[in-house]
Design an enzyme around this catalytic site. Structure first.
Site, PDB file in Angstrom:
ATOM      1  N   ASP A 210      -2.008   6.145  -5.895  1.00 24.47           N
ATOM      2  CA  ASP A 210      -2.266   5.224  -4.790  1.00 24.47           C
ATOM      3  C   ASP A 210      -2.454   3.809  -5.324  1.00 24.47           C
ATOM      4  OD1 ASP A 210      -2.959   4.096  -2.356  1.00 24.47           O
ATOM      5  OD2 ASP A 210      -5.024   4.768  -2.465  1.00 24.47           O
TER       6      ASP A 210
ATOM      7  N   ASP B 202       0.827  -1.212   0.000  1.00 29.22           N
ATOM      8  CA  ASP B 202       0.000   0.000   0.000  1.00 29.22           C
ATOM      9  C   ASP B 202       0.858   1.257   0.000  1.00 29.22           C
ATOM     10  OD1 ASP B 202      -2.059   1.798   0.222  1.00 29.22           O
ATOM     11  OD2 ASP B 202      -2.388   1.460   2.357  1.00 29.22           O
TER      12      ASP B 202
END
Length: 400
Positions: A310, A105
């Site tokens: 992201d 992440d």
């Protein structure tokens, strides 16, 4: 060079031996999409429509968790929701090593996972990591600067560093910060490599909207506690890259650390990283979107650092003003012969009926502070983050 980065606006069809790493050799690790046939969480009963709709709602939820303003009365979140990411990394924690499958992440910093003994944890499909069984696990005192890197931190009964995270949906994680040896299967050389004294969180109180298909998070953000910030110096460069394959691929994606992956690539474009709060997120500047030669521009005061790249979000979300310009331009480009669905399936806002199925715009609108470039629009791009030069570069790739 600096240039324009082009992303396709997609319409979808809805229906152990070990060794320490030698400097500068780099590290390459498999990334597996959680819905891939190669994933331990693969569900063959989930069709493309199920996946896309679930991913869209996860992207919306993740966007709402981002905190772009400095903390005032309430501390900002420090962790990403574990069920918001799509790509999994396998790591080994402690000595002797315990295998952990966690979310990769770029939208969070801390490496964390559930630990035993735990009476206040969500169910997961694999046994918890037990720090008492690792002779290289050490607690971090709360007076250390490492503890103070966290927005939410406190001192435990034995002066250990206690981390915490809170979320808008009343989910939360709380645990103890420590260090341990973290190991990876380096696919570049076919061997296990060890990194001692990596800062990580042991979660003992994790409640709320978590899912069993993941044991934690590998934070790849720009903050001091992320994996790249902790191991970058071992390669002599704080650089990592990935090339993402779609969720139904029978190959694994790759993430690489300390390796120059953009050398001699065609159509390479590079854009600056913008420094903003919090340092976790990677901010870029979206200057325009082009549809059939027509340029769509963000508001004049919303151009610098207006989008976060992201890997944990699936779909791209655009500020509503820009999104509706895009929606209008697509409708005009497709033409009057094709009328959009009056009631598209939620949460999509632009769909066209095609016989028995729908074709929908794989982007969503948001009224939050920033747009987000999700991983769906990054598929088949080699994306390289150079934290020393403060740039992100993109090049089309078949990810081989």
């Amino acid at each position: 060079m600096k240039g324009c980065v082009y992303f396709v606006i997609i319409l979808f069809h809805l229906s152990i031996s070990s060794s320490s790493l030698e400097p500068n050799n780099g590290l390459s690790i498999d990334l597996i999409h959680r819905n891939s046939p190669l994933s331990p969480y693969y569900n063959p009963s989930m069709n493309q429509s199920n996946y896309i709709i679930n991913a869209a709602f996860r992207s919306i939820s993740r966007m709402r968790r981002f905190n772009f303003t400095p903390p005032q009365n309430k501390a900002a979140q420090t962790l990403a929701m574990e069920n918001r990411g799509d790509y999994l990394m396998q790591i080994f924690v402690g000595i002797p090593p315990k295998k952990v499958i966690a979310i990769a992440d770029t939208g969070s910093d801390l490496i964390w996972f559930q630990c035993s003994p735990c009476n206040d944890c969500y169910f997961q499909n694999f046994p918890f990591f037990d720090p008492l069984k690792s002779y290289t696990h050490h607690l971090i005192p709360c007076y250390r600067i490492t503890c103070k890197y966290l927005f939410i931190h406190s001192c435990g009964n034995a002066a250990e560093c206690v981390y915490g995270a809170e979320y808008d949906d009343n989910s939360s994680s709380r645990g103890i910060l420590g260090t341990d040896t973290v190991s990876f299967n380096n696919t570049q050389f076919g061997r296990i490599v060890n990194y001692p004294n990596i800062v990580l969180g042991c979660g003992y109180h994790n409640t709320g909207n978590f899912k069993p298909t993941g044991e934690g998070v590998i934070g790849l953000g720009g903050g001091p506690l992320s994996l790249i910030s902790q191991i970058g110096h071992q390669f002599g460069k704080a650089k990592f890259s990935y090339c993402l394959l779609p969720y139904n691929s029978k190959r694994t994606s790759q993430i690489k650390f300390g390796v120059d992956t953009q050398t001699n690539r065609r159509n390479l474009v590079t854009t600056p990283l913008v420094e903003k709060f919090p340092s976790t997120y990677y901010y870029l500047s979206l200057e325009r979107i082009s549809i059939d030669g027509k340029n769509l521009m963000p508001r004049a005061n919303e151009t610098v650092g207006n989008i976060v790249i992201d890997s944990g979000a699936t779909l791209t979300t655009l500020q509503s003003n820009l999104f509706y310009k895009l929606k209008t331009a697509i409708i005009e480009s497709i033409g009057k012969g094709h009328v959009p669905e009056r009631y598209p399936p939620e949460p999509f806002e632009l769909c066209y009926k095609r016989i028995e199925n729908s074709m929908c715009l794989m982007m969503l609108s948001t009224t939050m502070g920033h747009s987000v470039l999700g991983n769906y629009q990054q598929v088949y791009f080699n994306v390289e983050y150079d934290l020393d030069k403060k740039t992100v570069s993109f090049a089309h790739s078949n990810c081989k």
